[in-house]
Design an enzyme around this catalytic site. Structure first.
Site, short mmCIF file in Angstrom:
data_model
loop_
_atom_site.label_atom_id
_atom_site.label_comp_id
_atom_site.label_asym_id
_atom_site.label_seq_id
_atom_site.Cartn_x
_atom_site.Cartn_y
_atom_site.Cartn_z
CG ASP A 82 8.56 22.50 51.20
OD1 ASP A 82 7.11 22.64 51.93
OD2 ASP A 82 8.35 21.65 50.34
CD GLU A 118 3.80 14.58 51.71
OE1 GLU A 118 4.77 13.42 51.79
OE2 GLU A 118 4.40 15.80 51.93
#
Lengths: 226, 281
Positions: free
Chosen positions: B11, B130
């Site tokens: 990330d 997600e």
């Protein structure tokens, strides 16, 4: 660059027919001591010390583009004349007689055989085999064939390479098959080589150090033939 | 069948590698390039960069990080976070990425998946979902790092994305993400049995056993790992350079242990999986 360095960095033409990401192929060439150019010009292909035919995407459209660019006969002539040649992924499939991807499409017919779809099925422990097949798979030589003198020379049997595909080649002449890899309960052709013409279904430029070895062997092949 | 694929999920926020819990509370861990190189040298199978603040074209942008990384690593590289159009995808691929992950833009406009897979090939397009478990047991797809409800049911969306031409589905459990409690196996298996394309399980790996479970029980073809590996390599590559520009650097200053995960090396995890009879590279 000195003349000596220049001579030891063979020029390789990466055929650009508007399909696939050529960035990683170019980077692998640079790392292996090759001097790559990305091109669709006949003259550049003819002048290069070696040719790489990469490709991602649909077979039919790829052949159409190569025909429009007038490159089919050039590539066939270069392969026939023994110019060091490496096909990658779709670039392997295009060298066969025909493909049945979305209809029937004629290929370059340098290798005898057909390109067919991978069929979904059941894999180990009942888990499904997924298509496209994406991932790292082991290479083995077909029985009776070694890798000495080929572009896989120096690789351990079972070396893993990165594959991304939904179709594979069925080679009509088993002697052209250099490596196989398992899928469900069958094996399919992972690489072919005939003289100085090599092609692989996997992506050596995305297969880590063992993949780069294939590019280094390509450089050796070019230098040994000068 | 291909070997179990290990994907390090990095990330990225501005120039930094970050890690949160439930995709929030991001801590700076180091430079993404350093972690990428370390993982490549230690046998990771694939890398994913997720731009958590979606800053594709800014200064110190993701494109710079992609360019730098892709010229020195020779494994597949995927990029996601804030990609909204065919032009965005083209820019990321031209910088050296092999695949892109689409989430928000794909949910807002599913036709983008069809168009992108026609344009760049199915195997270039990963649809990232997600998901958050709902009180009735179903799973809903969220966007914006798990903050934005969409009303879209996750398993049905995975099936539709595959029909539209996606080459892979990456399914992240927001509930488990960053917690080290293990992948959501029910979610992973629902998605894996709904589609014919490969599935990447993400969110929750805290021990090597979790990775094995994702494959044998969740039917995942690939596993995304972050905390499990990141905290283990911090001592080798983390925390060098300057970090004034972005993010919460308190963790790097203090270096207290991260108790949710059992630090593991990639080699240890692969050895464990081989013991289960699973093929690894």
């Amino acid at each position: 660059m000195s003349a000596v360095e220049k001579a030891s960095r063979p020029r390789v033409a990466i055929v650009n027919f508007g399909m696939g990401n050529l960035f990683s192929v170019r980077q692998a060439c640079l790392r292996a001591g090759l001097e790559p150019s990305i091109t669709s010009k006949k003259a550049e292909l003819l002048e290069a010390d070696g040719v790489i035919l990469p490709g991602v995407g649909a077979f039919g459209r790829a052949m159409e583009t190569l025909r429009e660019q007038g490159l089919v006969s050039v590539l066939k002539d270069l392969a026939a004349a023994g110019r060091p040649f490496m096909g990658i992924c779709l670039g392997l499939q295009l060298l066969f007689d025909e493909s049945i991807e979305f209809g029937r499409h004629e290929g370059m017919a340098i290798f005898a055989g057909q390109v067919v779809r991978l069929e979904p099925g059941i894999g180990p422990a009942g888990r499904p085999l997924k298509i496209p097949e994406i991932g790292w798979k082991p290479l083995r030589p077909p029985s009776g064939r070694g890798w000495d003198g080929s572009l896989l020379e120096g690789l351990p049997e079972g070396a893993h390479m990165y594959f991304v595909h939904s179709f594979h080649a069925l080679a009509a002449k088993s002697e052209s098959v250099l490596a196989i890899t398992p899928f469900g309960d069958m094996n399919y052709c992972a690489a072919v080589q005939q003289g100085r013409l090599f092609a692989c279904q996997f992506h050596p430029e995305r297969s880590g150090p063992v993949g780069l070895k294939v590019y280094e062997n390509f450089r050796k092949m070019i230098l040994s033939g000068r | 069948m291909a070997a179990v694929r290990f994907i390090a999920r990095l990330d990225v926020k501005g120039p930094n590698l970050v890690k949160g819990v439930h995709l929030e509370g991001l801590r700076v861990l180091g430079k993404p390039e350093d972690f990428a190189r370390h993982y490549y040298e230690n046998g990771i199978d694939e890398l994913i960069f997720m731009d958590v603040v979606a800053s594709l074209y800014g200064r110190n942008s993701l494109l710079d990080i992609i360019r730098k990384t892709s010229s020195e690593i020779f494994i597949p590289l995927s990029v996601g976070g804030g990609l909204r159009s065919i032009e965005d995808i083209r820019a990321v691929l031209a910088a050296g990425a092999d695949k892109v992950c689409l989430n928000t833009a794909a949910i807002a406009n599913p036709e983008l998946v069809r168009e992108a897979s026609r344009c760049f090939g199915s195997s270039t397009i990963v649809v990232s979902i997600e998901a958050i478990r709902q009180p009735d047991g179903s799973y809903e797809a969220y966007t914006d790092n798990g903050r934005q409800k969409t009303g879209v049911e996750a398993v049905g969306w995975a099936r539709r994305a595959a029909e539209l031409g996606a080459g892979e589905i990456m399914i992240t459990s927001v509930d488990r993400e960053g917690t080290g409690q293990g992948y959501d196996l029910a979610l992973t298996k629902s998605v894996a049995s709904a589609v014919d394309i490969p599935v990447i399980a993400c969110g929750g790996a805290g021990r090597k056993e979790h990775v094995g479970d994702a494959v044998t029980q969740g039917w995942a073809n690939a596993v995304g790992v972050a905390s499990l590996l990141h905290y283990n390599v911090l001592d080798v590559v983390g925390g060098t350079g300057s970090y004034e520009e972005e993010g919460n650097i308190e963790y790097l200053k203090g270096r207290r242990g991260f108790s949710h995960v059992e630090r593991s090396s990639l080699g240890e995890i692969k050895e464990y999986l081989r013991g289960l009879g699973l093929e690894c590279r």
